[in-house]
Design a protein around this motif. Structure first.
Motif, PDB file in Angstrom:
ATOM      1  N   VAL A   1     -11.719  -4.669   5.383  1.00 59.20           N
ATOM      2  CA  VAL A   1     -12.673  -4.914   4.294  1.00 59.20           C
ATOM      3  C   VAL A   1     -13.066  -3.610   3.591  1.00 59.20           C
ATOM      4  N   PRO A   2     -13.428  -2.545   4.335  1.00 59.31           N
ATOM      5  CA  PRO A   2     -13.734  -1.286   3.645  1.00 59.31           C
ATOM      6  C   PRO A   2     -12.570  -0.758   2.807  1.00 59.31           C
ATOM      7  N   LEU A   3     -11.348  -0.944   3.269  1.00 60.28           N
ATOM      8  CA  LEU A   3     -10.188  -0.511   2.483  1.00 60.28           C
ATOM      9  C   LEU A   3     -10.155  -1.233   1.139  1.00 60.28           C
ATOM     10  N   VAL A   4     -10.398  -2.530   1.181  1.00 59.19           N
ATOM     11  CA  VAL A   4     -10.365  -3.320  -0.050  1.00 59.19           C
ATOM     12  C   VAL A   4     -11.514  -2.935  -0.967  1.00 59.19           C
ATOM     13  N   GLU A   5     -12.719  -2.872  -0.419  1.00 56.41           N
ATOM     14  CA  GLU A   5     -13.890  -2.644  -1.262  1.00 56.41           C
ATOM     15  C   GLU A   5     -13.957  -1.216  -1.803  1.00 56.41           C
TER      16      GLU A   5
ATOM     17  N   SER B   1      -3.050   1.744  -1.169  1.00 62.85           N
ATOM     18  CA  SER B   1      -2.710   3.159  -1.024  1.00 62.85           C
ATOM     19  C   SER B   1      -1.861   3.387   0.227  1.00 62.85           C
ATOM     20  N   PRO B   2      -1.081   4.468   0.269  1.00 64.22           N
ATOM     21  CA  PRO B   2      -0.306   4.789   1.473  1.00 64.22           C
ATOM     22  C   PRO B   2      -1.202   4.952   2.705  1.00 64.22           C
ATOM     23  N   GLY B   3      -2.444   5.409   2.493  1.00 62.62           N
ATOM     24  CA  GLY B   3      -3.343   5.601   3.617  1.00 62.62           C
ATOM     25  C   GLY B   3      -3.733   4.317   4.320  1.00 62.62           C
ATOM     26  N   ALA B   4      -3.572   3.188   3.639  1.00 65.50           N
ATOM     27  CA  ALA B   4      -3.916   1.906   4.245  1.00 65.50           C
ATOM     28  C   ALA B   4      -2.839   1.434   5.215  1.00 65.50           C
ATOM     29  N   ASP B   5      -1.646   1.993   5.108  1.00 65.79           N
ATOM     30  CA  ASP B   5      -0.519   1.507   5.920  1.00 65.79           C
ATOM     31  C   ASP B   5      -0.826   1.532   7.410  1.00 65.79           C
ATOM     32  N   TYR B   6      -1.417   2.622   7.883  1.00 63.37           N
ATOM     33  CA  TYR B   6      -1.683   2.766   9.317  1.00 63.37           C
ATOM     34  C   TYR B   6      -2.570   1.635   9.828  1.00 63.37           C
ATOM     35  N   PHE B   7      -3.657   1.356   9.114  1.00 64.71           N
ATOM     36  CA  PHE B   7      -4.619   0.364   9.586  1.00 64.71           C
ATOM     37  C   PHE B   7      -4.068  -1.063   9.478  1.00 64.71           C
ATOM     38  N   VAL B   8      -3.269  -1.311   8.473  1.00 62.87           N
ATOM     39  CA  VAL B   8      -2.674  -2.645   8.338  1.00 62.87           C
ATOM     40  C   VAL B   8      -1.618  -2.856   9.417  1.00 62.87           C
ATOM     41  N   ARG B   9      -0.746  -1.887   9.567  1.00 63.70           N
ATOM     42  CA  ARG B   9       0.335  -2.031  10.544  1.00 63.70           C
ATOM     43  C   ARG B   9      -0.198  -2.092  11.976  1.00 63.70           C
ATOM     44  N   GLN B  10      -1.244  -1.309  12.252  1.00 61.32           N
ATOM     45  CA  GLN B  10      -1.822  -1.274  13.595  1.00 61.32           C
ATOM     46  C   GLN B  10      -2.192  -2.663  14.085  1.00 61.32           C
ATOM     47  N   HIS B  11      -2.898  -3.408  13.258  1.00 60.49           N
ATOM     48  CA  HIS B  11      -3.366  -4.730  13.685  1.00 60.49           C
ATOM     49  C   HIS B  11      -2.251  -5.770  13.670  1.00 60.49           C
ATOM     50  N   LEU B  12      -1.341  -5.656  12.742  1.00 57.74           N
ATOM     51  CA  LEU B  12      -0.215  -6.594  12.720  1.00 57.74           C
ATOM     52  C   LEU B  12       0.683  -6.385  13.938  1.00 57.74           C
TER      53      LEU B  12
ATOM     54  N   PRO C   1      -6.541 -11.308   1.201  1.00 58.03           N
ATOM     55  CA  PRO C   1      -5.427 -11.561   0.275  1.00 58.03           C
ATOM     56  C   PRO C   1      -5.047 -10.356  -0.577  1.00 58.03           C
ATOM     57  N   LEU C   2      -5.975  -9.436  -0.802  1.00 58.15           N
ATOM     58  CA  LEU C   2      -5.638  -8.257  -1.585  1.00 58.15           C
ATOM     59  C   LEU C   2      -4.723  -7.309  -0.818  1.00 58.15           C
ATOM     60  N   LEU C   3      -4.666  -7.497   0.500  1.00 55.31           N
ATOM     61  CA  LEU C   3      -3.767  -6.691   1.328  1.00 55.31           C
ATOM     62  C   LEU C   3      -2.417  -7.377   1.543  1.00 55.31           C
ATOM     63  N   LEU C   4      -2.214  -8.510   0.913  1.00 53.65           N
ATOM     64  CA  LEU C   4      -1.023  -9.320   1.175  1.00 53.65           C
ATOM     65  C   LEU C   4       0.286  -8.554   0.980  1.00 53.65           C
ATOM     66  N   PRO C   5       0.449  -7.747  -0.072  1.00 53.38           N
ATOM     67  CA  PRO C   5       1.723  -7.019  -0.196  1.00 53.38           C
ATOM     68  C   PRO C   5       2.034  -6.140   1.007  1.00 53.38           C
ATOM     69  N   LYS C   6       1.023  -5.469   1.543  1.00 61.04           N
ATOM     70  CA  LYS C   6       1.259  -4.626   2.722  1.00 61.04           C
ATOM     71  C   LYS C   6       1.485  -5.468   3.970  1.00 61.04           C
ATOM     72  N   ILE C   7       0.711  -6.546   4.107  1.00 60.04           N
ATOM     73  CA  ILE C   7       0.875  -7.424   5.269  1.00 60.04           C
ATOM     74  C   ILE C   7       2.294  -7.981   5.310  1.00 60.04           C
ATOM     75  N   GLN C   8       2.788  -8.413   4.175  1.00 56.03           N
ATOM     76  CA  GLN C   8       4.153  -8.938   4.115  1.00 56.03           C
ATOM     77  C   GLN C   8       5.175  -7.861   4.455  1.00 56.03           C
ATOM     78  N   GLY C   9       4.868  -6.625   4.099  1.00 56.01           N
ATOM     79  CA  GLY C   9       5.794  -5.535   4.373  1.00 56.01           C
ATOM     80  C   GLY C   9       5.910  -5.187   5.834  1.00 56.01           C
ATOM     81  N   PHE C  10       4.896  -5.547   6.639  1.00 56.13           N
ATOM     82  CA  PHE C  10       4.902  -5.212   8.062  1.00 56.13           C
ATOM     83  C   PHE C  10       5.082  -6.438   8.961  1.00 56.13           C
TER      84      PHE C  10
END
Length: 276
Positions: A155-159, A165-176, A197-206
């Motif tokens: 949520v903080p990443l989105v808000e 951003s590339p910096g979000a990759d670590y936190f998205v991938r970690q939980h997936l 849903p705003l993180l969907l492109p990254k979620i799909q990538g991992f």
């Protein structure tokens, strides 16, 4: 302010706009009022009592605006406040009005998307701790295996506008990675927070293309359409002018700027001062 009897949509912040957007797409004829409690967000880490108090306060304000039907487009509020509001408060303060959430519509259909019978829930800490999804899914699909993963940084990443951003990759991938390691058989992931849903492109990538990723907006919109069809006495009380109004408990200017990320186009908002 919209007069008549709009449908109220509430969220602790901006995420509920992703649900409202799908509701308006599905049911554009009705009037809607959106209220974001941005001054007190986030709800995800707050206690049950605090979330209940905040949510009830905002629901009462939506009632005062003429809403006969309010949607809690917030998973944390749906998990921690909805049942008390429905069972304890409405019979006392507004027996002719209705408050609905986003958890029940999702859990009623989630089993239809899974082939393996293994689903994952990605949510805030508050929603995961409540066990609401585990309990509700068991009512409709007791055969499903459900694993939950709290994603407190999403949520903080989105808000903060860092979700792509590339910096979000670590936190998205970690939980997936965590949720897939805990259950390698899962084939369905539910984004059980309206920000996600705003993180969907990254979620799909991992995640594997074989995994179905569900957002709640379209599910809730379909469920609301069905609800209004089954309850014509409620539907008749919802004014139809195709109007939208947006309110926030914090700065209207800040809300307008951030809301464009979720809504996809500029909006105009007003500040609401809580006084209950």
């Amino acid at each position: 302010m919209i007069t008549n009897q709009p449908i109220g949509v509430f969220d602790s912040g901006y995420g509920g706009l992703t649900v409202l957007k799908e509701i308006v797409r599905k049911l554009p004829q009705y009037d809607y009022v959106y209220l974001g409690d941005n001054a007190r967000t986030p709800y995800g880490t707050r206690s049950f009592d605090t979330v209940y108090h905040y949510t009830l306060e905002c629901v009462q304000h939506l009632f005062a605006m003429g809403c006969r039907l309010v949607i809690l487009a917030c998973n944390t509020a749906s998990a921690k406040a909805l049942r008390n509001i429905q069972q304890l408060d409405l019979p006392r303060i507004a027996p002719d009005r209705r408050v609905l959430g986003v958890i029940r519509p999702t859990t009623e259909v989630i089993g239809q998307y899974s082939r393996t019978g293994h689903v994952g829930i990605l949510a805030t800490t508050g929603t995961v701790t409540s066990e609401s999804y585990v309990v509700e899914i068991a009512k409709f699909f007791p055969e499903l295996t459900v694993v939950q993963e709290a994603c407190p940084m999403w949520v903080p990443l989105v808000e903060n506008g860092e979700h792509l951003s590339p910096g979000a990759d670590y936190f998205v991938r970690q939980h997936l990675d965590r949720v897939q390691q805990r259950d390698p058989e899962l084939d369905t992931l539910l984004l059980a927070c309206t920000h996600y849903p705003l993180l969907l492109p990254k979620i799909q990538g991992f995640t594997s293309p074989a995994i179905t990723i569900l957002s709640q907006g379209t599910i809730v919109a379909d469920s609301l359409a069905d609800y209004l069809n089954r309850h014509p006495e409620i539907e008749a009380q919802c004014s139809q002018g195709g109007k939208l109004a947006f309110y926030t408990t914090d700065s209207a200017e800040n809300f307008e700027r951030q809301a464009s990320l979720f809504w996809g186009e500029p909006i105009q908002a007003r500040k609401l001062t809580l006084s209950i």
